[in-house]
Enzyme design. Structure first.
Site, PDB file in Angstrom:
ATOM      1  N   ASP A 101       0.817  -1.205   0.000  1.00 40.42           N
ATOM      2  CA  ASP A 101       0.000   0.000   0.000  1.00 40.42           C
ATOM      3  C   ASP A 101       0.857   1.264   0.000  1.00 40.42           C
ATOM      4  O   ASP A 101       2.024   1.264   0.410  1.00 40.42           O
ATOM      5  CB  ASP A 101      -0.885   0.038   1.255  1.00 40.42           C
ATOM      6  CG  ASP A 101      -2.015  -0.968   1.203  1.00 40.42           C
ATOM      7  OD1 ASP A 101      -1.999  -1.855   0.323  1.00 40.42           O
ATOM      8  OD2 ASP A 101      -2.919  -0.878   2.058  1.00 40.42           O
ATOM      9  N   HIS A 156       3.758  -2.317   2.935  1.00 43.93           N
ATOM     10  CA  HIS A 156       3.753  -0.967   2.367  1.00 43.93           C
ATOM     11  C   HIS A 156       4.999  -0.720   1.521  1.00 43.93           C
ATOM     12  O   HIS A 156       6.114  -1.008   1.964  1.00 43.93           O
ATOM     13  CB  HIS A 156       3.680   0.076   3.482  1.00 43.93           C
ATOM     14  CG  HIS A 156       2.373   0.050   4.227  1.00 43.93           C
ATOM     15  ND1 HIS A 156       2.113  -0.843   5.228  1.00 43.93           N
ATOM     16  CD2 HIS A 156       1.245   0.788   4.062  1.00 43.93           C
ATOM     17  CE1 HIS A 156       0.883  -0.646   5.677  1.00 43.93           C
ATOM     18  NE2 HIS A 156       0.328   0.338   4.991  1.00 43.93           N
TER      19      HIS A 156
HETATM   20 ZN    ZN Z   1      -2.745   3.104   3.125  1.00 45.00          ZN
END
Ligand code: ZN
Length: 306
Positions: free
Chosen positions: A110, A254
């Site tokens: 992400d 991430h």
């Molecule tokens: Zn996010």
């Protein structure tokens, strides 16, 4: 829990256990229909003479073809994946994991694209696995070429809003704008319109579901949080994943949103650990195609007083 300010995670976040139980009760007719289609789709990918080619040759063909054109192998792969998403959307507007019937999991990243994305891609490429990148539209003007590289290497680019807001605090129009602007930025790169959407912080309401439905997007949450955003140390990130993973898991990491050196150091160890445990690592659409959530589950109540 996907970001430092995720700590006040909304109660709308779905319990994966509840989903699992609903799934257990659910009938499998849709899944059977999907399975039949997927078998057809995968069989059609080989194109006759090459259908017995080894998997690495298959992958290299995809790499060689590169961009999506009508009739390209990559376009056919995309069609099968889209059919899998369509089939799941018939039964539920969101997922937290796959069906759990096969030893396959999805690595998801992400808050990119960012300056870290090429290094994540290099690790995935070296390990021969693909991931799903939930991307912020607001970063695409700067780091868009990294998204194109990701797609060209067989990864999936998905929508994670334009500016990473708490969606339930926004009007439906504002939510639609967050989702639709990002979709438009992705297609402006020459990529397919995203069919997967992950709300920041896992926070959503009825307006989010309506906005996603309008764009034929499936909400993709997660059942395993690496907690890499909190930078707890490489060992902790690796352990967070390997101690929680199960068949069908969707793993949250991430490639943007802050310093990601720990994520980069943990990723090869995570992949190695998953492989040792017998898991294959696939994109979310591929997970849905190979190991779909069971048909018939109903969405949880959302939005009431939230
Ligand atoms: Zn996010």
């Amino acid at each position: 829990m996907s970001q430092p300010d995720d700590r006040s995670e909304t109660r709308l976040r779905v319990s994966s256990e509840a989903v699992h139980q609903r799934r257990r009760r659910a009938a499998g007719a849709g899944a059977l229909a999907l399975a039949a289609f997927v078998v057809w789709g995968i069989a059609s990918l080989g194109g006759g003479s090459s259908s017995s080619a080894p998997a690495d040759a298959f992958a290299s063909r995809i790499q060689a073809i590169g961009g999506i054109g009508s009739g390209s192998l990559l376009a056919k792969v995309t069609k099968v994946d889209e059919a899998a998403i369509d089939s799941v959307l018939v039964t539920t507007p969101y997922i937290v994991k796959g069906g759990g019937e096969k030893k396959a999991v999805a690595l998801t990243f992400d808050d990119g694209p960012s300056e870290y994305t090429p290094r994540v891609l290099a690790i995935l490429r070296n390990q021969g696995v693909s991931g799903t990148f939930f991307s912020l539209g607001g970063l695409i003007s700067t780091f868009g070429p990294n998204s194109v590289s990701a797609r060209d290497a067989g990864n999936v680019i998905a929508d994670h809003t334009w500016s990473h807001p708490q969606l339930p605090t926004l009007s439906i129009g504002e939510q639609q704008s967050e989702i639709n602007r990002t979709s438009a930025a992705i297609t402006a790169l020459g990529l397919d319109a995203p069919r997967l959407f992950r709300p920041p912080y896992g926070a959503y309401d009825q307006a989010t579901l309506a906005a996603a439905k309008k764009k034929k997007m499936l909400l993709v949450l997660w059942d395993v949080d690496s907690l890499d955003w909190s930078r707890p140390g490489v060992d902790a990130i690796v352990n967070n994943v390997l101690s929680q993973v199960q068949s069908g898991s969707i793993i949250l990491m991430h490639d943007g949103g802050g310093p990601r050196e720990q994520t980069l150091a943990a990723l090869p160890r995570i992949i190695e650990g998953l492989r040792t445990r017998g898991y294959s690592m696939v994109t979310v659409p591929r997970l849905l195609a190979e190991d779909p959530p069971r048909a018939g589950e109903t969405p949880p109540p959302v939005g009431a007083g939230a």
